[in-house]
Design a protein around this motif. Structure first.
Motif, short mmCIF file in Angstrom:
data_model
loop_
_atom_site.label_atom_id
_atom_site.label_comp_id
_atom_site.label_asym_id
_atom_site.label_seq_id
_atom_site.Cartn_x
_atom_site.Cartn_y
_atom_site.Cartn_z
N PRO A 1 0.81 -1.23 0.00
CA PRO A 1 0.00 0.00 0.00
C PRO A 1 0.84 1.28 0.00
CG PRO A 1 -0.89 -1.57 1.57
CD PRO A 1 0.43 -2.12 1.10
N ILE A 2 2.00 1.24 0.65
CA ILE A 2 2.87 2.41 0.68
C ILE A 2 3.39 2.71 -0.73
CG2 ILE A 2 5.05 3.34 1.56
CD1 ILE A 2 4.52 1.57 4.08
N LEU A 3 3.85 1.69 -1.43
CA LEU A 3 4.34 1.88 -2.79
C LEU A 3 3.22 2.30 -3.74
CD1 LEU A 3 6.79 -1.12 -3.04
CD2 LEU A 3 7.38 1.29 -2.89
N GLN A 4 2.03 1.75 -3.55
CA GLN A 4 0.91 2.14 -4.39
C GLN A 4 0.54 3.60 -4.19
OE1 GLN A 4 -2.18 -0.67 -3.47
NE2 GLN A 4 -0.87 -2.40 -4.00
N THR A 5 0.55 4.04 -2.94
CA THR A 5 0.23 5.43 -2.64
C THR A 5 1.28 6.37 -3.22
OG1 THR A 5 -0.89 4.76 -0.62
CG2 THR A 5 -0.24 7.07 -0.78
N ALA A 6 2.54 6.01 -3.06
CA ALA A 6 3.62 6.85 -3.61
C ALA A 6 3.53 6.93 -5.13
CB ALA A 6 4.98 6.30 -3.18
N THR A 7 3.25 5.83 -5.77
CA THR A 7 3.11 5.83 -7.23
C THR A 7 1.91 6.66 -7.66
OG1 THR A 7 4.07 3.61 -7.28
CG2 THR A 7 2.91 4.35 -9.26
N ALA A 8 0.82 6.57 -6.94
CA ALA A 8 -0.37 7.36 -7.27
C ALA A 8 -0.10 8.86 -7.10
CB ALA A 8 -1.54 6.93 -6.41
N GLU B 1 1.96 10.03 -10.06
CA GLU B 1 1.12 10.14 -11.25
C GLU B 1 0.21 11.37 -11.17
OE1 GLU B 1 -0.78 9.24 -14.91
OE2 GLU B 1 1.18 8.83 -14.05
N ALA B 2 -0.35 11.63 -9.99
CA ALA B 2 -1.21 12.81 -9.82
C ALA B 2 -0.41 14.09 -10.01
CB ALA B 2 -1.87 12.78 -8.45
N ARG B 3 0.82 14.11 -9.53
CA ARG B 3 1.66 15.30 -9.76
C ARG B 3 1.99 15.46 -11.23
NH1 ARG B 3 6.07 16.39 -5.03
NH2 ARG B 3 4.52 16.89 -3.47
N ARG B 4 2.26 14.35 -11.91
CA ARG B 4 2.57 14.42 -13.33
C ARG B 4 1.38 14.95 -14.12
NH1 ARG B 4 1.77 12.00 -17.93
NH2 ARG B 4 0.47 10.36 -17.07
N ARG B 5 0.17 14.55 -13.73
CA ARG B 5 -1.04 15.03 -14.40
C ARG B 5 -1.38 16.46 -14.04
NH1 ARG B 5 -5.52 10.30 -13.68
NH2 ARG B 5 -4.51 8.70 -14.94
N ASP C 1 -2.75 17.18 -11.02
CA ASP C 1 -3.87 17.12 -10.06
C ASP C 1 -3.43 17.57 -8.68
OD1 ASP C 1 -5.41 16.13 -12.10
OD2 ASP C 1 -5.19 14.04 -11.50
N ILE C 2 -2.14 17.49 -8.38
CA ILE C 2 -1.61 17.91 -7.09
C ILE C 2 -0.65 19.06 -7.33
CG2 ILE C 2 -0.14 17.24 -5.14
CD1 ILE C 2 -1.14 14.43 -5.41
N ASP C 3 -0.75 20.09 -6.50
CA ASP C 3 0.12 21.24 -6.62
C ASP C 3 1.55 20.86 -6.25
OD1 ASP C 3 1.07 23.79 -6.94
OD2 ASP C 3 0.18 24.57 -5.09
N GLU C 4 2.51 21.29 -7.05
CA GLU C 4 3.93 20.98 -6.80
C GLU C 4 4.43 21.59 -5.50
OE1 GLU C 4 6.15 19.13 -8.49
OE2 GLU C 4 4.66 18.49 -9.93
N ASP C 5 3.83 22.68 -5.04
CA ASP C 5 4.31 23.36 -3.85
C ASP C 5 3.86 22.70 -2.55
OD1 ASP C 5 5.57 25.21 -5.45
OD2 ASP C 5 3.84 26.55 -5.48
N LEU C 6 2.89 21.80 -2.64
CA LEU C 6 2.43 21.13 -1.44
C LEU C 6 3.47 20.12 -0.96
CD1 LEU C 6 -1.29 20.41 -2.33
CD2 LEU C 6 -0.40 22.15 -0.80
N PRO C 7 3.56 19.91 0.34
CA PRO C 7 4.54 18.93 0.83
C PRO C 7 4.16 17.52 0.39
CG PRO C 7 3.18 19.72 2.63
CD PRO C 7 2.82 20.54 1.42
#
Length: 99
Positions: free
Chosen positions: A76-83, A86-90, A92-98
């Motif tokens: 689950p840890i690796l799945q979350t990190a991969t997700a 992918e969300a950053r690449r798309r 969907d997540i701001d680059e400035d967030l921790p």
């Protein structure tokens, strides 16, 4: 092989196969990651428990338990990190967030 061990291994293999068929139909990486979750949290422990029942208390059973525990903990840890990647690449997540 006892009936209980057979049922556990069969149930684990069934969970893995259902997830694999779902992955073939999934359209994107996030859906595939979601379908990988039953393999690491349900399929592997069921198969491992069935194999331990078959082998009894041996060193090989200890290796099976350690492998399954590592998979259940790290999957689950690796799945979350991969997700998250992918969300950053798309975007969907701001680059400035921790992270």
């Amino acid at each position: 092989m006892t009936v209980v061990a057979q049922v556990l291994v069969f149930a684990g293999v069934f969970a893995v196969l259902v997830s694999a068929v779902g992955m073939l139909r999934a359209k994107d990486l996030l859906a595939r990651l979601h379908l990988l979750s039953p393999v690491t949290t349900l399929g592997a422990p069921l198969i491992g428990a069935g194999l331990v029942l078959v082998n009894g208390a041996h060193l090989g059973s200890g290796a099976i338990v350690v492998t399954v525990v590592l998979l259940v903990v790290t999957g689950p840890i690796l799945q979350t990190a991969t997700a998250r990647l992918e969300a950053r690449r798309r975007g969907d997540i701001d680059e400035d967030l921790p992270a």
